[in-house]
Design a protein around this motif. Structure first.
Motif, mmCIF file in Angstrom:
data_model
loop_
_atom_site.group_PDB
_atom_site.id
_atom_site.type_symbol
_atom_site.label_atom_id
_atom_site.label_comp_id
_atom_site.label_asym_id
_atom_site.label_seq_id
_atom_site.Cartn_x
_atom_site.Cartn_y
_atom_site.Cartn_z
ATOM 1 N N ASN A 129 0.843 -1.195 0.000
ATOM 2 C CA ASN A 129 0.000 0.000 0.000
ATOM 3 C C ASN A 129 0.879 1.245 0.000
ATOM 4 O OD1 ASN A 129 0.656 0.592 2.791
ATOM 5 N ND2 ASN A 129 -0.798 -0.999 3.348
ATOM 6 N N ASP A 130 0.276 2.397 -0.160
ATOM 7 C CA ASP A 130 1.022 3.645 -0.235
ATOM 8 C C ASP A 130 1.723 3.981 1.078
ATOM 9 O OD1 ASP A 130 0.276 3.960 -2.870
ATOM 10 O OD2 ASP A 130 -1.258 5.459 -2.457
ATOM 11 N N GLY A 179 3.411 2.168 -4.820
ATOM 12 C CA GLY A 179 2.466 1.713 -3.813
ATOM 13 C C GLY A 179 1.145 1.322 -4.440
ATOM 14 N N TYR A 180 0.162 1.089 -3.573
ATOM 15 C CA TYR A 180 -1.158 0.670 -4.027
ATOM 16 C C TYR A 180 -2.210 1.367 -3.182
ATOM 17 C CZ TYR A 180 -4.842 -2.415 -5.730
ATOM 18 O OH TYR A 180 -5.970 -2.909 -6.317
ATOM 19 N N ASN A 230 -3.364 4.720 -3.967
ATOM 20 C CA ASN A 230 -3.376 6.105 -4.450
ATOM 21 C C ASN A 230 -4.035 7.074 -3.463
ATOM 22 O OD1 ASN A 230 -2.546 7.920 -6.477
ATOM 23 N ND2 ASN A 230 -4.623 8.056 -7.254
ATOM 24 N N ALA A 290 0.008 10.317 -1.799
ATOM 25 C CA ALA A 290 0.783 9.798 -2.927
ATOM 26 C C ALA A 290 1.001 10.880 -3.978
ATOM 27 C CB ALA A 290 0.097 8.581 -3.537
ATOM 28 N N LEU A 313 4.422 9.868 -5.522
ATOM 29 C CA LEU A 313 4.584 8.423 -5.433
ATOM 30 C C LEU A 313 3.763 7.753 -6.517
ATOM 31 C CD1 LEU A 313 5.378 5.783 -3.878
ATOM 32 C CD2 LEU A 313 3.274 6.126 -2.544
ATOM 33 N N SER A 315 1.504 5.007 -7.930
ATOM 34 C CA SER A 315 0.565 4.178 -7.185
ATOM 35 C C SER A 315 -0.501 3.610 -8.114
ATOM 36 C CB SER A 315 -0.102 5.014 -6.085
ATOM 37 O OG SER A 315 -0.940 4.221 -5.283
#
Length: 120
Positions: free
Chosen positions: A26-27, A52-53, A55, A59, A64, A66
């Motif tokens: 995850n983020d 990451g995952y 958003n 982020a 980042l 995502s």
């Protein structure tokens, strides 16, 4: 974020070369990892790309990369599955939801190391 810090610490302590890229669960984990890398002199994305995952708003602010996913819809689908399992005792194998990769600076092209050119 602490799990990202811990994962980065483990990678750094292992003394093995860093991978080209890391995709975090995850983020928050990605943000913790990036912070630990930065504090250790590791450049993101120059030395390692991180994504990451989910958003989250941070982020975008932190640039980042995502995966944006429909969190509300995911919750609705999960709730429906739970009700169906209780009412009908059926197991659904899966459900596909549309996600979108949001590319930002944490995964920009890595800096290539200059190769030695022969001098003539």
């Amino acid at each position: 974020m602490s799990s990202g810090v811990d994962a980065a610490r483990e990678l750094l302590d292992s003394k093995t070369p860093l991978p080209d890229a890391i995709f975090c669960f995850n983020d928050a984990m990605a943000i913790g990892m990036i912070n630990k890398f930065h504090n250790s002199g590791i450049f993101v994305p120059g030395d390692v790309a991180v994504a990451g995952y989910d958003n989250v708003d941070a982020a975008e602010h932190l640039s980042l990369t995502s995966v944006a996913c429909p969190m509300r819809l995911m919750g609705q689908v999960a709730a429906r599955w739970a009700v169906e399992l209780v009412n009908r005792d059926q197991k659904q194998l899966g459900h596909r939801l549309q996600v979108r990769l949001v590319v930002r600076h944490s995964t920009a092209a890595r800096k290539s190391k200059p190769s030695a050119l022969p001098l003539h």
